[in-house]
Design an enzyme around this catalytic site. Structure first.
Site, PDB file in Angstrom:
ATOM      1  N   TRP A 101      -1.169   2.455  -3.487  1.00 44.61           N
ATOM      2  CA  TRP A 101      -1.088   2.290  -5.123  1.00 44.61           C
ATOM      3  C   TRP A 101      -2.358   1.770  -5.808  1.00 44.61           C
ATOM      4  O   TRP A 101      -2.375   2.489  -7.010  1.00 44.61           O
ATOM      5  CB  TRP A 101       0.145   1.461  -5.184  1.00 44.61           C
ATOM      6  N   ASP A 169      -0.182  -5.020 -10.663  1.00 42.77           N
ATOM      7  CA  ASP A 169       0.928  -4.059 -10.264  1.00 42.77           C
ATOM      8  C   ASP A 169       1.930  -4.868  -9.584  1.00 42.77           C
ATOM      9  O   ASP A 169       1.612  -5.003  -8.243  1.00 42.77           O
ATOM     10  CB  ASP A 169       0.575  -2.673  -9.608  1.00 42.77           C
ATOM     11  N   LYS A 193      12.442  -1.182  -7.074  1.00 46.10           N
ATOM     12  CA  LYS A 193      12.484  -1.896  -5.888  1.00 46.10           C
ATOM     13  C   LYS A 193      12.987  -3.356  -5.934  1.00 46.10           C
ATOM     14  O   LYS A 193      13.994  -3.639  -5.034  1.00 46.10           O
ATOM     15  CB  LYS A 193      10.867  -1.936  -5.361  1.00 46.10           C
TER      16      LYS A 193
HETATM   17  C1  LIG Z   1       6.641   2.411  -5.751  1.00 47.27           C
HETATM   18  C2  LIG Z   1       5.395   1.948  -6.452  1.00 47.27           C
HETATM   19  C3  LIG Z   1       4.625   2.312  -7.420  1.00 47.27           C
HETATM   20  C4  LIG Z   1       4.888   3.728  -8.143  1.00 47.27           C
HETATM   21  O1  LIG Z   1       6.088   3.430  -8.911  1.00 47.27           O
HETATM   22  P1  LIG Z   1       6.842   4.442  -9.692  1.00 47.27           P
HETATM   23  O2  LIG Z   1       7.680   3.822 -10.763  1.00 47.27           O
HETATM   24  O3  LIG Z   1       7.398   5.626  -8.833  1.00 47.27           O
HETATM   25  O4  LIG Z   1       5.863   5.255 -10.554  1.00 47.27           O
HETATM   26  C5  LIG Z   1       3.447   1.793  -7.956  1.00 47.27           C
HETATM   27  N1  LIG Z   1       3.034   0.666  -7.352  1.00 47.27           N
HETATM   28  C6  LIG Z   1       3.395   0.118  -6.295  1.00 47.27           C
HETATM   29  C7  LIG Z   1       3.081  -1.397  -5.763  1.00 47.27           C
HETATM   30  C8  LIG Z   1       4.547   0.782  -5.780  1.00 47.27           C
HETATM   31  O5  LIG Z   1       5.249   0.023  -4.842  1.00 47.27           O
END
Ligand SMILES: *Cc1c(COP(=O)(O)O)cnc(C)c1O
Length: 360
Positions: A101, A169, A193
């Site tokens: 990511w 993030d 998540k």
């Molecule tokens: C799942 C995830 C993403 C991507 O998220 P989307 O909402 O599908 O764009 C980005 N960063 C991390 C750390 C993730 O676990």
């Protein structure tokens, strides 16, 4: 009704109480005669939901007044572009690369021709750790990290202290422990998540960072646009925001984020103990000091793909799903976000112990 224990990485499990409350109100929202999905985003009925989601986030996450909470669309992946669009002043942008990511965020930022540098990376060791020394420059436009690496199962225990605004993030660990806001410039997460269904992205941005944005950035991609309109500039993802508000209420009813954080530590140690006491039958992917409390990624000795598949299959038969590891590292991964119960984790731990005893 029989519900499985869902260890999938995302979209991920949600508490039964939350789903049941949504079901109860699905076709007739609190006696209004229509679903929240059918309500105008300018209606009083929706406004209450929107306000509650925002105020519960502020209360539970203890978001200081000099930050705006935005509820956007486009997923965390859109933030990979919005962050540099909004924060770059034409100087340096600095990133720590701790997994897929982060790499995607770096790739996206490079499209904007920034002066970008990767100041630390754990790529060489298969992203099995958070680099021990991360030195961001004081004069960088911003510094960027991924707090929890969903695929590799690593997590920062403390954030680096930076002079430059720190962008985080936190897609896979938002709302899972109390934050030290003194370190945060922007924190963002796709909700799917740890905070609800897909379709809503929570972005918490320090107000003073919103004025940097250049004229050339499209209206919808400016934090300022959404901050000024309380995330109602255009139609927000209303149903997702409703679910997010129920998730926040659920956290509150369980004693808040500190209580949830304690539980998360207990849950993770149940699984890591099984791994560490298996005489090498199970191998955690992450180095011990970088272990994630949210995603437990592991292999079976010698990366035995047959045995790994057998364990996934056995778990599925026992109503535990979503355990297959990401294709980039194989093995297994148990995602144990806020909504995964301790009972679910214990059930998996028991199954793993039993499987190891029979197959070692
Ligand atoms: C799942 C995830 C993403 C991507 O998220 P989307 O909402 O599908 O764009 C980005 N960063 C991390 C750390 C993730 O676990």
């Amino acid at each position: 009704m029989s519900r499985v224990y869902n260890f999938g990485a995302g979209p991920a499990t949600m508490p039964l109480e939350v789903l049941e409350e949504a079901r109860e109100n699905l076709v007739d929202f609190h006696g209004e005669g229509l679903s929240i999905m059918e309500a105008s985003h300018r209606s009083k009925m929706y406004d209450e939901v929107h306000t509650q989601a925002l105020s519960l986030i502020r209360e539970l996450y203890e978001v200081p007044d000099d930050y705006d909470i935005l509820l956007l669309q486009g997923g965390a992946s859109t933030q990979f572009a919005m962050v540099p669009m909004n924060l770059s002043l034409g100087g340096k942008a600095e990133y720590a690369d701790t997994g897929s990511w982060s790499s995607k965020a770096i790739k996206e930022a490079k499209i904007q021709n920034l002066d970008l540098s990767i100041v630390a990376s754990s790529k060489e060791s298969g992203y099995d750790r958070i680099p021990s020394e991360i030195n961001f420059s004081d004069d960088a436009d911003f510094a960027y990290i991924t707090s929890n690496n969903t695929i590799y199962g690593t997590q920062y225990k403390t954030f680096p202290t930076t002079k430059a605004p720190l962008v985080i993030d936190a897609s896979s660990d938002i709302f899972s422990y109390p934050l030290d806001w003194s370190k945060v410039g922007i924190i963002f997460a796709g909700a799917q998540k740890n905070a609800g269904p897909s379709g809503v992205t929570v972005v918490i941005v320090k107000k003073e960072l919103q004025d940097r944005v250049k004229e050339s950035v499209p209206t919808m991609l400016r934090y300022k646009t959404h901050a000024e309109k309380n995330s109602l500039y255009n139609t927000p993802p209303t149903f997702g925001i409703y679910m997010l508000s129920l998730m926040m209420k659920w956290i509150k009813n369980r004693g808040g984020i500190e209580a949830i954080a304690k539980l998360n530590e207990q849950k993770a140690s149940i699984l890591y103990d099984v791994i560490d006491n298996s005489n090498g039958f199970y191998r955690g992917h992450a180095q011990k000091d970088s272990r994630s409390l949210m995603n437990v990624s592991f292999n079976i000795k010698d990366k035995d793909a047959d045995l790994e598949a057998k364990l996934v299959e056995l778990a599925t038969k026992n109503a535990m799903i979503g355990l297959k590891g990401h294709r980039s590292i194989g093995g297994l991964r148990a995602s144990i976000y806020n909504a995964m119960s301790k009972e679910g984790v214990q059930a998996l731990a028991d199954l793993m112990k039993d499987f190891a005893a029979k197959n070692a």
